[in-house]
Enzyme design. Structure first.
Site, short mmCIF file in Angstrom:
data_model
loop_
_atom_site.label_atom_id
_atom_site.label_comp_id
_atom_site.label_asym_id
_atom_site.label_seq_id
_atom_site.Cartn_x
_atom_site.Cartn_y
_atom_site.Cartn_z
N GLU A 1 1.11 -1.03 0.16
CA GLU A 1 -0.10 -0.38 -0.06
C GLU A 1 1.22 1.30 0.08
O GLU A 1 1.04 1.18 0.55
CB GLU A 1 -0.77 -0.62 1.61
CG GLU A 1 -1.53 0.97 0.84
CD GLU A 1 -2.72 1.24 3.14
OE1 GLU A 1 -2.23 0.47 3.76
OE2 GLU A 1 -2.95 2.48 3.18
N ASP B 1 -4.13 -0.09 9.05
CA ASP B 1 -6.16 0.04 10.19
C ASP B 1 -6.60 0.38 9.27
O ASP B 1 -6.78 -0.64 8.22
CB ASP B 1 -5.36 1.81 10.06
CG ASP B 1 -4.58 2.42 8.56
OD1 ASP B 1 -4.74 1.27 7.64
OD2 ASP B 1 -3.90 3.55 8.06
#
Ligand code: 1YM
Length: 654
Positions: free
Chosen positions: A436, A511
């Site tokens: 990511e 997260d």
């Protein structure tokens, strides 16, 4: 039905066995439980229930009764009750020992007493109820039979403490087994609602028209399963989130000694073949002769219909893969015990040779007949198969282009720009990290093992491939980059053997955004490269949440992955500690990222598995479906949130 007495034929040596020898046999089970129940983890623990439940289900499946109920009690014990004939209680002629006592204390008594036509799941390890007794703190059996209540009790691994006794008259009939696993023998001692729920539901689909009740007194939950149409309802659940073409087809052959039941339905926008097979109610995950027969019969029937109706030319017959794209099918065969053959100890692949031609011919005849009577459906189906063929041809061309270096300029440019490839050509050893964000991607490129680790950074959220067509997905730059990078095709044309990587590792921040990216990538792999998941090649990287260091000497540090290990780390470092809290991968430097999340020796990876197809479909429908309240309940029960928006990766049940 034979007299019970006839079934009790113990070998000479066996009935002369002293009590000591008998207990030593059960002691053997306690010494090496793994040999009998696979493992002493949660799977093994639940196996104790299955052994008893299967005996009850056999009884009602044979027509003696209609209900089996399972109750989990507050003290962690379990009761299983059926309304069958009751376990035989009469005395074994030669030994004078009650049959019931032998059934619960002799390893091979199950086989000796067995008059079952088909060995079911209880026979998986060939041991049955004795194993549950041997691994229990106590086991009580209450039998309601011929107007009397009988009771026998064992404790501490199967030692007889209350010999068979008569408790008085009753009008009931059936068997009630109440036991508590011996906690000292298991790594996990808590029975799970979800696990029992899923097992009973699966059994209720396979043994139709019985009622299986589940009650959990710890949680005050209860559920009852009853499927009048068995596999047909199984397929309905498997396809609940899909777009079906036509009805669920359901065929059953009860007449031959090998019983066959098949349910199937095609869906559009599904590029997988979803075939689930069972032999004697045991899932055969690696397929075998029943699946071979099923596939061959379906291919033959569809091609015969399509050619004889002039839709497909004799020379352009459809490939089986094109016909099976988007097909969901469950095939269940029941085979007499002497003909049941598996390829290994784990019984995951059926090898009984006579099954293939029987299933092949049965599904061929049934399907040809069905297609002839449902012409509109048949036309739609063949059109779909032709479209699959075209898409596969296109995908194959793309794969060949990738091999010969003729990919689209756009994708090519992105790959050379983004991908940091691995040097080794030993593909199975290579790992692809899908990362990511560009900044974490940069650290990963610096910190990686260049020989075996490749890095592909992702920008932003990937497309939700559940809500678009394959054509649309292929136009998406991120996914076409992933497809080209893995190099093994896509959809029905995907061939896991061609993968350029042995492990695909998804690395995101810990997260909610990171979790969302994981879900979107997994949705893609599930929809278009499912064999990567079934072969256990997809992983989630687990970056640490904290670094605890000594203020006076920051080189002394410990990483922590959750709050518990954080507390331990604080204690270990002692007074004068400092804490780094990592909110994202980007906050770690290359060395830290490599040491904590990428290095084979020190990292933690989560392997993505499909434990049970039913669970996957149910979870997808809850998480991706339209019912927000169901989704909220699931999230409340299964996902723990802590402060801010970081989540603890504790996804429990289904
Ligand atoms: C809750 C568990 O075990 N029910 C049960 C078991 C048996 C019978 C009836 C039974 C079978 C036969 C004749 C026969 C038996 N199982 C075995 C063994 N419920 C539960 N209900 N009469 C009664 O098969 O002929 C022996 S008897 F060994 F296979 F497990």
């Amino acid at each position: 039905m034979k007299d019970d007495r006839d079934d009790i034929e113990l070998a000479e040596a066996e009935y002369n066995a002293s009590d000591i020898e008998l207990y030593s046999e059960m002691e053997g089970v306690r010494k090496r439980p793994g040999m009998y129940i696979g493992a002493t983890n949660a799977t093994g623990l639940h196996h104790l229930i299955w052994e008893i439940v299967d005996n009850g289900i056999d009884e009602v499946a044979n027509g003696y009764g209609s209900h089996v109920s399972v109750t989990v009690h507050k003290d962690g014990s379990v009761s299983v009750e059926d309304d069958g004939r009751g376990v035989p209680v009469d005395l074994h002629e030669k030994t004078g020992i009650p049959a019931i006592q032998l059934i619960y204390t002799r390893m091979h008594a199950g086989g000796k007493f067995n008059t079952k036509a088909y060995a079911t799941a209880a026979g998986l390890h060939g041991v049955g109820a004795t194993v549950t007794n041997a691994l229990s703190e106590f086991l009580d059996v209450t039998v309601y039979r011929s107007g009397q209540i009988y009771h026998i009790r064992f404790e501490n691994g199967g030692k007889l403490v209350v010999p068979l006794e008569t408790l008085g008259p009753t009008r009931k009939h059936g068997t009630l087994v109440h036991f508590k696993p011996d906690a000292s023998l298991f790594s996990v001692t808590e029975f799970k609602w979800d696990t029992i729920y899923n097992h009973l539901q699966e059994m209720a689909f396979l043994v139709k028209a019985v009622t299986l009740d589940l009650k959990d007194e710890r949680k005050g939950l209860s559920h009852s399963f009853h499927y009048e149409n068995g596999l047909q309802e199984y397929v309905a659940v498997l396809n609940q989130n899909k777009e079906p073409i036509g009805d669920i087809l359901h065929f059953e052959d009860d007449d031959s000694p090998i019983k066959i039941e098949i349910a199937m339905q095609w869906c559009s926008k599904d590029y997988n073949e979803n075939i689930y097979s069972y032999a004697n109610s045991i899932a055969t995950k690696d397929g075998g002769t029943h699946e071979t027969g099923l596939k061959a019969g379906i291919t033959r029937a569809v091609n015969d219909w399509a050619t004889s109706n002039g839709i497909v030319k004799e020379s352009q017959k459809l490939d089986g893969n094109d016909i099976r794209e988007g097909l969901t099918s469950v095939v269940s065969v029941k085979i007499p015990e002497d003909k049941l053959e598996y390829d290994s100890q784990t019984k995951t692949k059926l090898t009984s040779p006579e099954v293939t031609p029987l299933v092949n011919e049965f599904i061929y005849q049934s399907l040809v007949h069905y297609l002839a009577e449902h012409k509109d459906f048949a036309v739609e189906l063949v059109r779909k198969c032709q479209a699959s063929k075209q898409a596969r041809d296109a995908a194959r061309k793309a794969k060949e282009a990738a091999r010969s270096g003729k990919t689209s300029k756009k994708v090519d440019a992105i790959i050379s720009d983004k991908l940091a490839s691995a040097q080794s050509k030993d593909y199975k050893q290579n790992e692809l990290f899908i990362v990511e964000g560009d900044s974490a991607g940069g650290s990963a490129k610096t910190g990686r093992d260049r020989l075996h680790q490749a890095i592909l950074p992702l920008r932003g959220k990937p497309l939700n491939t559940d809500s678009v067509t394959m054509e649309r997905m292929l136009k998406n730059v991120e996914f076409s980059t992933i497809i080209q990078t893995i190099g093994a095709g896509v959809g029905a044309d995907f061939d896991v053997e061609d993968s350029h990587y042995g492990k695909i590792i998804i690395m995101t921040d810990a997260d909610t955004d990171g979790a969302h990216i994981q879900i979107l990538l997994l949705t893609f792999f599930y929809n278009y490269m499912k064999p990567l998941i079934t072969h256990g090649m997809v992983y989630i990287a687990c970056p640490p949440l904290y670094r605890v260091y000594k203020k006076s000497d920051p080189s002394k540090h410990i990483y922590a992955w959750d709050d518990k290990s954080l507390e331990e780390a604080k204690k270990k470092i002692g007074p004068g500690y400092g804490i780094n809290r990592y909110k994202g991968l980007g906050e770690m430097n290359a060395d830290q990222l490599a040491a904590t999340t990428m290095n084979k020796k020190t990292r933690q990876l989560l392997q993505v598995k499909i434990e049970d197809p039913l669970v996957v479909e149910k979870r997808i429908s809850i998480l991706m479906g339209n019912d927000a309240s169901q989704r909220r309940v699931w999230i409340e029960e299964n996902v723990k949130f802590n402060d801010e928006d970081s989540f603890i990766a504790e996804v429990k049940g289904q």
